[in-house]
Design a protein around this motif. Sequence first.
Motif, mmCIF file in Angstrom:
data_model
loop_
_atom_site.group_PDB
_atom_site.id
_atom_site.type_symbol
_atom_site.label_atom_id
_atom_site.label_comp_id
_atom_site.label_asym_id
_atom_site.label_seq_id
_atom_site.Cartn_x
_atom_site.Cartn_y
_atom_site.Cartn_z
ATOM 1 N N PHE A 140 0.263 11.733 -17.291
ATOM 2 C CA PHE A 140 1.462 11.524 -18.420
ATOM 3 C C PHE A 140 0.536 11.876 -19.982
ATOM 4 C CE2 PHE A 140 3.891 8.683 -16.157
ATOM 5 C CZ PHE A 140 5.022 9.365 -15.821
ATOM 6 N N THR A 144 2.013 14.884 -22.138
ATOM 7 C CA THR A 144 2.680 14.559 -23.508
ATOM 8 C C THR A 144 1.827 15.066 -24.544
ATOM 9 O OG1 THR A 144 1.457 12.606 -23.500
ATOM 10 C CG2 THR A 144 3.730 12.588 -22.768
ATOM 11 N N ILE A 153 7.365 7.247 -21.820
ATOM 12 C CA ILE A 153 6.900 7.475 -20.701
ATOM 13 C C ILE A 153 7.018 6.501 -19.522
ATOM 14 C CG2 ILE A 153 4.747 9.053 -21.572
ATOM 15 C CD1 ILE A 153 3.017 6.572 -20.715
ATOM 16 N N ARG A 159 9.325 10.348 -15.807
ATOM 17 C CA ARG A 159 8.738 10.873 -14.587
ATOM 18 C C ARG A 159 9.329 11.996 -13.654
ATOM 19 N NH1 ARG A 159 4.621 9.155 -11.101
ATOM 20 N NH2 ARG A 159 4.342 7.324 -12.156
ATOM 21 N N THR A 162 8.644 15.264 -15.689
ATOM 22 C CA THR A 162 7.233 15.634 -15.505
ATOM 23 C C THR A 162 6.854 16.098 -14.303
ATOM 24 O OG1 THR A 162 6.758 13.815 -17.405
ATOM 25 C CG2 THR A 162 4.923 14.834 -16.148
#
Length: 351
Positions: A140, A144, A153, A159, A162
Amino acid sequence: MTDEFIQPLLGWYDENKRILPWRDQHNAYYTWVSEIMLQQTRVEAVKPYFERFIRELPDIPALAACPQEKLLKLWEGLGYYSRVRNMQLAAQEMVEKYNGKLPENFSLLISLKGIGSYTAGAIASIAYGIPVPAVDGNVFRVVTRMTEDSEDITKPAFRKKTEKALQEIIPVDRPGDFNQAMMELGAVVCVPNGQPKCLICPVRDYCLAGLHGTMEKYPVKAPKKPRVIEERTVLVIQDGNCTAIRKRPSKGLLAGLYELPNTEGYLSREEALDYVKDLGTEPLYIEELPDAKHIFSHIEWRMKAYLIRVSSLEQTHAPGILFADKKESERNYAIPSAFGAYAKYMKEEIQ
């Protein structure tokens, strides 16, 4: 998110990856055990626990059949004991359904107790070469910062977004190395709580936060709710041979583990002595021990404690109280780290 950074990342990983006892073993069980241990625990701290666990429980059938007292003792010090209980439930299911092996299928992996999308992705990609992402906190942070994404996040939608973005670029020939490289980058270069090491980052040319000097703004997390503060008094009750312990209830916080007797609120010396008398034994000496605290996810214990010598614990009539000598406590009883500041007195020679 483009795939241009993948080759520099993998080249860096090949040259700089840490040597870890579970890495490059091509063993799904090792991957699973290590990933569960690494949740909430630093890599260096995990190494000796992993080696001891594998030595005692070398495969899934051994884990499935392990007596719970031994299992909890092996996990002692890692905390979050529900993790290892869930591991055993999953191991038992694998013995029944999958011939004692982790299934080579992401959907089946994620259906097992205690295995979420991250752990399933790690096992599938690292052990079985299945091209699925494994997204943890390190990933993460890397993603980011690379994309200057200011979404929260902690939201499940982030999630999923991503994972979808990484799924589109994950190299099919090295999915496990890619996932490990992303995690490694976040652990040793794109670090939290301080200045990231951008000058040695292999993907700095592809990182928007690095280019703009905004690294410390990412990742974005919603503020946590304040912890509930609980005051407790812990009693280290000893005679010439043993220390009094008791087993916690089978459900709730620290379920099924052993603890030193303790009460809610702060007891005075007189109240602590009365507590011991109510157990049916005669106190001979009392000493106030240093204060301590322990932080759980949503609760913080602030503890004061007394060391109390008694004439004989064998006179104790309170239900559930056990008498553990030094060797027994080290061998048989899992005392959670919440009591670590005081459990050390169990290991000292009792005068």
